[in-house]
Design an enzyme around this catalytic site. Structure first.
Site, PDB file in Angstrom:
ATOM      1  N   GLU A  30      16.163 -33.834 -41.728  1.00 39.52           N
ATOM      2  CA  GLU A  30      16.151 -32.604 -40.933  1.00 39.52           C
ATOM      3  C   GLU A  30      15.312 -32.722 -39.671  1.00 39.52           C
ATOM      4  OE1 GLU A  30      16.332 -29.002 -44.190  1.00 39.52           O
ATOM      5  OE2 GLU A  30      14.396 -29.675 -43.483  1.00 39.52           O
ATOM      6  N   PRO A  31      15.571 -33.685 -38.814  1.00 39.16           N
ATOM      7  CA  PRO A  31      14.727 -33.782 -37.626  1.00 39.16           C
ATOM      8  C   PRO A  31      15.011 -32.675 -36.601  1.00 39.16           C
ATOM      9  CG  PRO A  31      16.452 -35.458 -37.582  1.00 39.16           C
ATOM     10  CD  PRO A  31      16.615 -34.715 -38.875  1.00 39.16           C
ATOM     11  N   ARG A  69      12.278 -31.967 -33.533  1.00 37.01           N
ATOM     12  CA  ARG A  69      11.599 -32.478 -32.339  1.00 37.01           C
ATOM     13  C   ARG A  69      12.156 -33.833 -31.886  1.00 37.01           C
ATOM     14  NH1 ARG A  69       6.022 -31.261 -31.664  1.00 37.01           N
ATOM     15  NH2 ARG A  69       5.996 -30.882 -33.891  1.00 37.01           N
ATOM     16  N   CYS A  90      -3.964 -14.574 -18.009  1.00 37.36           N
ATOM     17  CA  CYS A  90      -5.332 -14.088 -17.925  1.00 37.36           C
ATOM     18  C   CYS A  90      -6.075 -14.555 -19.170  1.00 37.36           C
ATOM     19  CB  CYS A  90      -5.278 -12.574 -17.857  1.00 37.36           C
ATOM     20  SG  CYS A  90      -6.805 -11.903 -17.299  1.00 37.36           S
ATOM     21  N   TYR A 148       9.978 -26.895 -29.237  1.00 28.75           N
ATOM     22  CA  TYR A 148       8.909 -25.913 -29.474  1.00 28.75           C
ATOM     23  C   TYR A 148       8.280 -25.395 -28.183  1.00 28.75           C
ATOM     24  CZ  TYR A 148       9.610 -27.791 -34.140  1.00 28.75           C
ATOM     25  OH  TYR A 148      10.179 -28.219 -35.315  1.00 28.75           O
TER      26      TYR A 148
HETATM   27  N1  LLP Z   1      12.501 -28.880 -41.791  1.00 23.92           N
HETATM   28  C1  LLP Z   1      11.622 -27.928 -42.121  1.00 23.92           C
HETATM   29  C2  LLP Z   1      11.739 -27.256 -43.402  1.00 23.92           C
HETATM   30  C3  LLP Z   1      10.594 -27.595 -41.225  1.00 23.92           C
HETATM   31  O1  LLP Z   1       9.729 -26.659 -41.571  1.00 23.92           O
HETATM   32  C4  LLP Z   1      10.512 -28.245 -39.980  1.00 23.92           C
HETATM   33  C5  LLP Z   1       9.467 -27.890 -39.027  1.00 23.92           C
HETATM   34  C6  LLP Z   1      11.465 -29.229 -39.673  1.00 23.92           C
HETATM   35  C7  LLP Z   1      12.448 -29.530 -40.613  1.00 23.92           C
HETATM   36  C8  LLP Z   1      11.500 -29.963 -38.370  1.00 23.92           C
HETATM   37  O2  LLP Z   1      10.334 -30.585 -38.048  1.00 23.92           O
HETATM   38  P1  LLP Z   1      10.328 -31.571 -36.769  1.00 23.92           P
HETATM   39  O3  LLP Z   1      11.322 -32.649 -37.035  1.00 23.92           O
HETATM   40  O4  LLP Z   1      10.741 -30.773 -35.578  1.00 23.92           O
HETATM   41  O5  LLP Z   1       8.935 -32.013 -36.693  1.00 23.92           O
HETATM   42  N2  LLP Z   1       5.639 -25.421 -33.697  1.00 23.92           N
HETATM   43  C9  LLP Z   1       5.122 -26.702 -34.116  1.00 23.92           C
HETATM   44  C10 LLP Z   1       6.053 -27.395 -35.073  1.00 23.92           C
HETATM   45  C11 LLP Z   1       6.303 -26.615 -36.331  1.00 23.92           C
HETATM   46  C12 LLP Z   1       7.301 -27.281 -37.212  1.00 23.92           C
HETATM   47  C13 LLP Z   1       7.616 -26.441 -38.392  1.00 23.92           C
HETATM   48  N3  LLP Z   1       8.606 -26.981 -39.246  1.00 23.92           N
HETATM   49  C14 LLP Z   1       4.873 -27.561 -32.889  1.00 23.92           C
HETATM   50  O6  LLP Z   1       5.081 -27.082 -31.775  1.00 23.92           O
HETATM   51  O7  LLP Z   1       4.414 -28.688 -33.010  1.00 23.92           O
END
Ligand code: LLP
Length: 420
Positions: free
Chosen positions: A279-280, A282, A350, A379
């Site tokens: 589940e990527p 980012r 601000c 994000y």
């Molecule tokens: N699957 C689930 C269940 C998740 O909770 C997440 C991310 C992903 C997949 C994808 O994760 P990724 O591959 O994008 O790392 N706002 C934070 C990131 C929060 C991610 C939450 N869950 C940031 O800006 O770093």
């Protein structure tokens, strides 16, 4: 003068056409990553599936791209699910996550026939069963488990540790009860388990540990409860390049390890290898995006630092303030000029914490220059706010050197549209 060219587009020309601040996202980049997922994961291993974690960046156009690329989509709210529905996303490829899904959200998911509901707790299980009965459907679910692993990342984006709001703890008391109850539900088809241990991970260690823990669970529950795990969703979290020397790793760095571990553990424990899902978020979209700003005020505090103010900041990119995230930036209209200064890029809110980049090396900066902050694809737009009543930027998608507007710039009236 040479301007910064991003995937075949002159970024300064884009700002003349669309204004600033502006999110620019490369479809070519997203497609390259999706292709890597197909070649190095889906085609290399049978009985696998890849879903895009849409929380990283979602608009209708992004959902259409993911649909065309053949991946599934992970949604975590009614709003994300609604976006997928709006573009006729194949519902069987939708995974619905969340630690506190509302009854309305679950109803929407069941009605539209989402592929999997990833159930976080026993309360949710009872609601899903009730709603599934109401619509006379069999709902396929996974249980989100909390494997109790501290991954190496900022504590706000760790998710697999013992002390977590996500998932079912792995003590017999909870997980056995959950499986037992699910097996007894007429309208629920429990397929297996899901874990997501954290985000922006740069090493494999935590995935290896999580797979091992889950494989042991699979063995135990087969012996104790007769439950056969058919699916294992290993979450996302693959890190990307933001700044400094740390580079994005190829997908296979993570997925080959995960597959090897799953296969090895299953063999050792005499289990059949379940379907493996990734589940990527980012990793697919992070480096596809940049944000363009116009530089306004420049304030030199002698002997201290020079603050360079831009026309955006924490409302369009809250990550530096929230996670102390570090970004790289370039002066887009001076891309070939020698770097002679060190400046700090300040947002316009601000709020003293509204700093996008501390100590950025640049050529001589002047008012009216264009700053490009890199790797803002994930994000940023999805976490944008209207703090200080600042309208959200427009989003432009670029593909093969051509640009198209996919989200209009917000107006002041847009901000006020629900106000009475
Ligand atoms: N699957 C689930 C269940 C998740 O909770 C997440 C991310 C992903 C997949 C994808 O994760 P990724 O591959 O994008 O790392 N706002 C934070 C990131 C929060 C991610 C939450 N869950 C940031 O800006 O770093």
């Amino acid at each position: 003068m040479i301007n910064f060219n991003f995937y075949g587009c002159d970024t300064v020309e884009l700002t003349k056409k669309y204004g600033t601040p502006l999110y620019v996202v490369s479809e070519d980049y997203i497609k390259e990553r999706c292709k890597e997922i197909r070649q190095d994961f889906l085609e290399r291993y049978d009985n696998t599936m890849a879903v895009y974690a849409s929380k990283a960046f979602l608009t209708k156009e992004m959902a259409r791209i993911i649909k065309r690329e053949g991946l599934g989509i992970d949604v975590v709210s009614g709003g994300e699910l609604y976006t997928a529905i709006q573009v006729d996303f194949p519902m069987e490829k939708v995974f619905f996550h969340g630690n506190n899904k509302t009854i309305d959200e679950i109803e929407m998911a069941v009605k539209h026939g989402v592929g999997r509901i990833v159930v976080d707790n026993l309360y949710e299980l009872s609601i899903v069963e009730e709603i599934a009965k109401k619509y006379d459907k069999i709902v396929k679910i996974l249980f989100r488990i909390s494997p109790g692993i501290d991954s190496h990342t900022h504590k706000y984006i760790q998710t697999g540790q013992v002390d977590s709001k996500f998932g079912i703890p792995l003590s017999n008391k909870y997980i056995y009860k959950a499986i037992d109850e699910a097996m007894g539900c007429e309208n629920i088809d429990l397929r297996g388990f899901h874990f997501h241990i954290g985000s922006q991970l740069m090493e494999n260690e935590s995935y290896i540990k999580a797979v091992k823990i889950t494989a042991n669970l699979m063995k135990e529950v087969r012996e104790e409860l007769g439950f056969i795990t058919k699916e294992l969703n290993t979450g996302g979290g693959y890190g990307i390049h933001y700044s400094g020397d740390i580079k994005r790793k190829p997908l296979s760095y993570f997925t080959d390890t995960v597959m090897d571990e799953v296969k090895r553990n299953c063999k050792e424990l005499g289990l059949q290898r379940p379907m493996v899902i990734i589940e990527p978020g980012r990793w697919i979209v992070g480096e596809a995006g940049i944000t363009l700003y116009t530089i306004g005020s420049i304030k030199e505090i002698p002997g201290v630092r020079t603050y360079v103010g831009v026309d955006g900041g924490m409302p369009d990119n809250p990550r530096p303030a929230l996670y102390e995230a570090k970004y790289e930036g370039v002066i887009a209209n001076k891309i070939n000029e020698k770097k002679t200064e060190t400046v700090t890029i300040a947002g316009k809110c601000c709020e003293s914490g509204d700093i996008l980049i501390w100590d950025l090396e640049t050529p001589k900066v002047e008012t009216g220059d264009i700053l490009a902050v890199l790797a803002t694809g994930a994000y940023n737009y999805s976490m944008a706010s209207n703090y200080n009543r600042i309208p959200k930027p427009a989003v432009v998608m670029i593909s093969e050197g051509k640009d198209r507007l996919i989200v209009k710039r917000e107006t002041y009236d847009d901000i006020m549209k629900n106000e009475i």
